[in-house]
Write a protein that holds these residues in place. Structure first.
Motif, PDB file in Angstrom:
ATOM      1  N   ARG A  62       0.808  -1.220   0.000  1.00 57.88           N
ATOM      2  CA  ARG A  62       0.000   0.000   0.000  1.00 57.88           C
ATOM      3  C   ARG A  62       0.841   1.270   0.000  1.00 57.88           C
ATOM      4  O   ARG A  62       0.336   2.340  -0.318  1.00 57.88           O
ATOM      5  CB  ARG A  62      -0.949  -0.005   1.203  1.00 57.88           C
ATOM      6  CG  ARG A  62      -2.099  -0.955   0.987  1.00 57.88           C
ATOM      7  CD  ARG A  62      -2.915  -1.089   2.216  1.00 57.88           C
ATOM      8  NE  ARG A  62      -4.001  -2.039   2.005  1.00 57.88           N
ATOM      9  CZ  ARG A  62      -4.879  -2.342   2.934  1.00 57.88           C
ATOM     10  NH1 ARG A  62      -4.813  -1.782   4.108  1.00 57.88           N
ATOM     11  NH2 ARG A  62      -5.835  -3.208   2.696  1.00 57.88           N
ATOM     12  N   ARG A  63       2.102   1.122   0.361  1.00 55.14           N
ATOM     13  CA  ARG A  63       3.003   2.276   0.249  1.00 55.14           C
ATOM     14  C   ARG A  63       3.250   2.608  -1.223  1.00 55.14           C
ATOM     15  O   ARG A  63       3.579   3.724  -1.566  1.00 55.14           O
ATOM     16  CB  ARG A  63       4.354   1.942   0.890  1.00 55.14           C
ATOM     17  CG  ARG A  63       4.348   2.047   2.369  1.00 55.14           C
ATOM     18  CD  ARG A  63       5.768   2.047   2.901  1.00 55.14           C
ATOM     19  NE  ARG A  63       5.763   1.480   4.224  1.00 55.14           N
ATOM     20  CZ  ARG A  63       6.261   0.307   4.549  1.00 55.14           C
ATOM     21  NH1 ARG A  63       6.872  -0.421   3.645  1.00 55.14           N
ATOM     22  NH2 ARG A  63       6.199  -0.139   5.770  1.00 55.14           N
ATOM     23  N   TYR A  67      -4.784   5.169  -5.289  1.00 54.76           N
ATOM     24  CA  TYR A  67      -6.111   4.682  -5.662  1.00 54.76           C
ATOM     25  C   TYR A  67      -7.068   5.840  -5.849  1.00 54.76           C
ATOM     26  O   TYR A  67      -7.218   6.685  -4.974  1.00 54.76           O
ATOM     27  CB  TYR A  67      -6.611   3.730  -4.569  1.00 54.76           C
ATOM     28  CG  TYR A  67      -8.049   3.282  -4.703  1.00 54.76           C
ATOM     29  CD1 TYR A  67      -8.536   2.787  -5.905  1.00 54.76           C
ATOM     30  CD2 TYR A  67      -8.921   3.350  -3.613  1.00 54.76           C
ATOM     31  CE1 TYR A  67      -9.856   2.376  -6.019  1.00 54.76           C
ATOM     32  CE2 TYR A  67     -10.240   2.924  -3.710  1.00 54.76           C
ATOM     33  CZ  TYR A  67     -10.696   2.442  -4.923  1.00 54.76           C
ATOM     34  OH  TYR A  67     -12.000   2.031  -5.028  1.00 54.76           O
ATOM     35  N   SER A  91       0.240   7.938   3.756  1.00 60.84           N
ATOM     36  CA  SER A  91       1.035   7.040   2.916  1.00 60.84           C
ATOM     37  C   SER A  91       2.491   6.999   3.351  1.00 60.84           C
ATOM     38  O   SER A  91       3.292   6.279   2.770  1.00 60.84           O
ATOM     39  CB  SER A  91       0.957   7.480   1.451  1.00 60.84           C
ATOM     40  OG  SER A  91      -0.343   7.278   0.981  1.00 60.84           O
ATOM     41  N   GLN A 134      -5.012  13.184  -4.857  1.00 61.17           N
ATOM     42  CA  GLN A 134      -4.695  12.380  -3.661  1.00 61.17           C
ATOM     43  C   GLN A 134      -4.089  11.033  -4.045  1.00 61.17           C
ATOM     44  O   GLN A 134      -3.366  10.437  -3.256  1.00 61.17           O
ATOM     45  CB  GLN A 134      -5.906  12.246  -2.736  1.00 61.17           C
ATOM     46  CG  GLN A 134      -7.121  11.486  -3.272  1.00 61.17           C
ATOM     47  CD  GLN A 134      -6.958   9.984  -3.240  1.00 61.17           C
ATOM     48  OE1 GLN A 134      -6.285   9.445  -2.376  1.00 61.17           O
ATOM     49  NE2 GLN A 134      -7.543   9.301  -4.207  1.00 61.17           N
ATOM     50  N   ALA A 135      -4.423  10.571  -5.244  1.00 58.17           N
ATOM     51  CA  ALA A 135      -3.877   9.270  -5.668  1.00 58.17           C
ATOM     52  C   ALA A 135      -2.415   9.373  -6.083  1.00 58.17           C
ATOM     53  O   ALA A 135      -1.680   8.385  -6.034  1.00 58.17           O
ATOM     54  CB  ALA A 135      -4.710   8.695  -6.810  1.00 58.17           C
ATOM     55  N   ILE A 136      -1.984  10.566  -6.494  1.00 59.70           N
ATOM     56  CA  ILE A 136      -0.612  10.685  -7.002  1.00 59.70           C
ATOM     57  C   ILE A 136       0.315  11.475  -6.067  1.00 59.70           C
ATOM     58  O   ILE A 136       1.528  11.455  -6.256  1.00 59.70           O
ATOM     59  CB  ILE A 136      -0.565  11.340  -8.410  1.00 59.70           C
ATOM     60  CG1 ILE A 136      -1.121  12.769  -8.370  1.00 59.70           C
ATOM     61  CG2 ILE A 136      -1.319  10.498  -9.429  1.00 59.70           C
ATOM     62  CD1 ILE A 136      -0.948  13.535  -9.665  1.00 59.70           C
ATOM     63  N   HIS A 138       1.568  11.128  -3.185  1.00 61.87           N
ATOM     64  CA  HIS A 138       2.650  10.436  -2.472  1.00 61.87           C
ATOM     65  C   HIS A 138       3.595   9.705  -3.428  1.00 61.87           C
ATOM     66  O   HIS A 138       4.467   8.968  -2.977  1.00 61.87           O
ATOM     67  CB  HIS A 138       2.074   9.474  -1.436  1.00 61.87           C
ATOM     68  CG  HIS A 138       1.119   8.465  -1.999  1.00 61.87           C
ATOM     69  ND1 HIS A 138      -0.137   8.798  -2.430  1.00 61.87           N
ATOM     70  CD2 HIS A 138       1.237   7.142  -2.211  1.00 61.87           C
ATOM     71  CE1 HIS A 138      -0.750   7.715  -2.874  1.00 61.87           C
ATOM     72  NE2 HIS A 138       0.054   6.697  -2.765  1.00 61.87           N
ATOM     73  N   GLY A 139       3.414   9.905  -4.716  1.00 62.70           N
ATOM     74  CA  GLY A 139       4.338   9.336  -5.701  1.00 62.70           C
ATOM     75  C   GLY A 139       4.335   7.820  -5.760  1.00 62.70           C
ATOM     76  O   GLY A 139       5.383   7.192  -5.615  1.00 62.70           O
ATOM     77  N   PRO A 140       3.156   7.225  -5.976  1.00 60.31           N
ATOM     78  CA  PRO A 140       3.099   5.750  -5.985  1.00 60.31           C
ATOM     79  C   PRO A 140       3.722   5.147  -7.242  1.00 60.31           C
ATOM     80  O   PRO A 140       3.967   5.849  -8.222  1.00 60.31           O
ATOM     81  CB  PRO A 140       1.597   5.470  -5.959  1.00 60.31           C
ATOM     82  CG  PRO A 140       0.980   6.659  -6.605  1.00 60.31           C
ATOM     83  CD  PRO A 140       1.839   7.822  -6.262  1.00 60.31           C
ATOM     84  N   LYS A 141       3.968   3.846  -7.171  1.00 61.11           N
ATOM     85  CA  LYS A 141       4.531   3.138  -8.335  1.00 61.11           C
ATOM     86  C   LYS A 141       3.418   2.520  -9.182  1.00 61.11           C
ATOM     87  O   LYS A 141       3.636   2.152 -10.324  1.00 61.11           O
ATOM     88  CB  LYS A 141       5.463   2.017  -7.859  1.00 61.11           C
ATOM     89  CG  LYS A 141       6.583   2.493  -6.967  1.00 61.11           C
ATOM     90  CD  LYS A 141       7.890   2.541  -7.708  1.00 61.11           C
ATOM     91  CE  LYS A 141       9.033   2.894  -6.782  1.00 61.11           C
ATOM     92  NZ  LYS A 141       9.636   4.165  -7.141  1.00 61.11           N
ATOM     93  N   ILE A 143      -0.888   2.970  -9.885  1.00 59.39           N
ATOM     94  CA  ILE A 143      -2.110   3.727  -9.581  1.00 59.39           C
ATOM     95  C   ILE A 143      -3.319   2.987 -10.142  1.00 59.39           C
ATOM     96  O   ILE A 143      -3.327   2.603 -11.313  1.00 59.39           O
ATOM     97  CB  ILE A 143      -2.055   5.152 -10.182  1.00 59.39           C
ATOM     98  CG1 ILE A 143      -0.777   5.876  -9.748  1.00 59.39           C
ATOM     99  CG2 ILE A 143      -3.268   5.958  -9.730  1.00 59.39           C
ATOM    100  CD1 ILE A 143      -0.622   7.252 -10.357  1.00 59.39           C
ATOM    101  N   ILE A 173       6.275   3.902 -13.388  1.00 59.03           N
ATOM    102  CA  ILE A 173       4.901   3.965 -12.872  1.00 59.03           C
ATOM    103  C   ILE A 173       3.988   3.100 -13.743  1.00 59.03           C
ATOM    104  O   ILE A 173       4.186   3.011 -14.950  1.00 59.03           O
ATOM    105  CB  ILE A 173       4.377   5.410 -12.770  1.00 59.03           C
ATOM    106  CG1 ILE A 173       3.099   5.429 -11.950  1.00 59.03           C
ATOM    107  CG2 ILE A 173       4.145   6.047 -14.116  1.00 59.03           C
ATOM    108  CD1 ILE A 173       2.861   6.711 -11.248  1.00 59.03           C
TER     109      ILE A 173
END
Lengths: 298, 299
Positions: A62-63, A67, A91, A134-136, A138-141, A143, A173
């Motif tokens: 989840r880190r 979403y 996050s 909010q989905a991006i 925190h810089g997720p790998k 989405i 990503i």
């Protein structure tokens, strides 16, 4: 989910950068996303994202995940910037980093000027953009975007698609986009997984499909067809003579359309019609809906 | 990266520790809570009794002040278990009012705005989420219960000297542990009600109902069946029994006993009080478990 089995016999692996999840209503698209996010526990089997088990390594995963849910999801009496900052901190970002990236995310999605307004006062399009922020932030790998263009007017939809494409082009990503709008998926995704009744109905690499569409040619000619057929055979292309001067062929990488014109001119053959095959995503989707789902394998 | 650079960039920096994550929603909710002037005023007013307590303790050790105020030293409240028990009861009542004001708005906005999936798709689980929401109450409730209580105890121990503090350490323990039992019960009830009742006012009313209606029901059972067993239905009575035991108070002839109506000496057994408390907490956890899901499960 409860007593009902929604997803059945799903086997396989997906590795594309932008994968579209398609299917009619109730096909299991959102359920698949919710299961991958760990909201639903699978009755049997498991899944791995980036090699991590969704059941046992959910926290680590989840880190890495962002979403954007399908429905409205926010806290109405919070300002946009406060809400997204809190989500980024949840996050794992330190408060100062979270604040900086929240501002960036708001500017990125085009809500820079509205970021200090309460979320409850946003229009539908703005709420969609805030959800993307909010989905991006925190810089997720990876989405997950669940119906990202839901309820958007044409201009907002174009903006959203543009943003998704821009994000897709970023290194490292991956995107999984669930939608029932074929056009959105066609514009944003490179691969498509089509679900039907909780099972895989089709999986296709849109890039490969587009390339093969370009190589597949139907010709209608007039005069000296026999000589022309022999010349095509000489080029080393797969081809089928359909009679009455009509041919179907798959061009190899070293053969181009101009070679066909040259051969025709040399043999005094008229090319009266030349079509590239145009199997759109709609054709693929409709075909997948017609045939019963196979064994669930990709 | 400056805000004018409008492109997407993955985050490569350090992350905060996992165990601190539940404090994030708590911090944001506390910020919102303390924007209310009413709450800040209440928190300040809640220190009136502790200040009164400090004054009483001070007067016990300052003859010139007693003489100046023309008070009879025998009229002063004795500093004993009953004193700390009465203090705990009064501050406990204030904690209840504060919970009824602040508690109902903790979870209901998240549920009515469908924000739970956004919390739970991040590295935070349901337990941490609930703990975070409860922590919003832990801080202000601590500030008006065990913190001033221990301060009173420390002042009394300091002024009395001669090992009084060590000899009466059970009071300090009772203030600390008793307050936490109460705070945990209130916080659990508040978040459980907040999860089920979306209308804030109704949730506050329900919290009052849980205590006052259950007490009335208990009294009714006592009268009709000519028993004291009905007291198990009264949460106020149950917590009074637990505190009395912690403070080792003879409940039948104390101010504390009078406050909780447990002066008759026919109180319910300790184990039963703890059992009732455990059942209420389990029911709250059950309610929360049923309600707090990222997505609705359709049977």
């Amino acid at each position: 989910m409860g007593n009902r089995t929604i997803l059945k016999r799903l086997n396989g692996s997906l590795s594309g950068r932008a994968i579209g999840l398609l299917g009619p209503n109730g096909a299991g698209k959102s359920t698949l996303i919710n299961t991958l996010l760990g909201f639903y526990t699978p009755a049997a089997g498991t899944a791995r994202i980036f090699g991590k088990d969704i059941r046992h390594e959910a926290r680590t995963l989840r880190r890495l995940i962002g979403y954007m849910p399908e429905n409205d999801a926010f806290i109405a009496d919070m300002t946009g910037v406060r809400f997204v900052r809190m989500m980024a901190e949840l996050s794992g970002l330190p408060p100062s980093e979270a604040l900086e990236r929240t501002h960036e995310a708001f500017y990125y999605v085009g809500l820079g000027e509205a970021r200090y307004r309460n979320l409850g006062t946003y229009s539908l399009g703005m709420k969609q953009m805030a959800k993307l922020a909010q989905a991006i932030a925190h810089g997720p790998k990876l989405i997950f975007l669940d119906e990202p263009t839901n309820g958007l007017d044409p201009a907002a939809r174009v903006r959203m698609i543009k943003l998704i494409r821009e994000i897709r082009e970023t290194r490292d990503i991956h995107l999984i986009i669930s939608s029932h709008l074929l056009r959105d998926v066609e514009e944003c995704c490179q691969e498509v997984l089509i679900l039907k009744n909780g099972q895989v109905a089709a999986y296709c690499d849109l890039e490969k499909e587009r390339r093969s569409n370009l190589n597949f040619i139907e010709l209608e000619t007039y005069g000296h067809e026999g000589e022309f057929a022999m010349a095509i055979e000489g080029l080393g292309c797969d081809f089928a003579d359909m009679g009455q001067g009509r041919f179907k062929m798959v061009l190899t990488d070293d053969v181009s359309v101009s070679d066909l014109y040259r051969l025709a001119a040399e043999r005094n053959v008229q090319i009266r019609r030349m079509n590239h095959r145009h199997d759109s995503l709609e054709d693929i989707f409709l075909k997948a809906m017609e045939v019963p789902a196979a064994d669930g394998r990709l | 990266m400056a805000v004018y650079k409008r492109n997407y960039k993955p985050y490569e920096g350090v992350l905060t520790a996992d165990w601190r994550r539940f404090l994030v929603p708590a911090r944001y909710a506390l910020e919102t809570l303390f924007q209310s002037r009413l709450l800040v005023g209440f928190m300040v007013a809640a220190w009136i009794v502790p200040i009164f307590g400090v004054t009483v303790i001070y007067l016990h050790y300052n003859l010139s002040a007693i003489t100046l105020l023309r008070l009879n030293p025998d009229q002063l409240l004795p500093i004993d278990g009953d004193f700390f028990g009465a203090f705990l009861s009064f501050q406990g009542a204030l904690a209840f009012i504060l919970t009824a004001y602040a508690g109902p708005g903790l979870i209901s906005p998240d549920l009515s705005n469908n924000a739970l999936p956004l919390y739970l798709c991040r590295p935070i689980n349901r337990t941490e989420y609930i703990l975070g929401k409860m922590a919003v109450l832990f801080i202000p409730l601590s500030f008006i219960t065990w913190i001033p209580g221990l301060l009173l105890f420390a002042i009394q121990a300091g002024l009395q000297g001669q090992g009084w503090g060590w000899d009466h350490i059970r009071y300090a323990w009772a203030i600390f542990a008793g307050s936490w039992v109460w705070i945990t019960l209130l916080a659990l009830l508040a978040v459980a009600l907040s999860a089920w009742v979306r209308w804030k006012l109704a949730a506050s009313a329900l919290l009052f109902g849980v205590f006052f209606i259950s007490s009335a029901l208990g009294a009714m059972v006592n009268e009709v069946l000519v028993t004291r067993a009905g007291n198990v239905l009264s949460l106020g009575y149950v917590i009074g029994i637990i505190w009395a035991n912690m403070l080792q108070l003879p409940t039948n002839k104390t101010l504390f006993g009078e406050m909780f109506d447990i002066r008759r000496g026919d109180e319910i057994p300790q184990y039963m009080a703890w059992m009732v408390l455990g059942l209420v907490c389990a029911a709250c956890i059950g309610l929360l478990n049923r309600r707090l899901r990222a997505k609705e499960v359709v049977s």
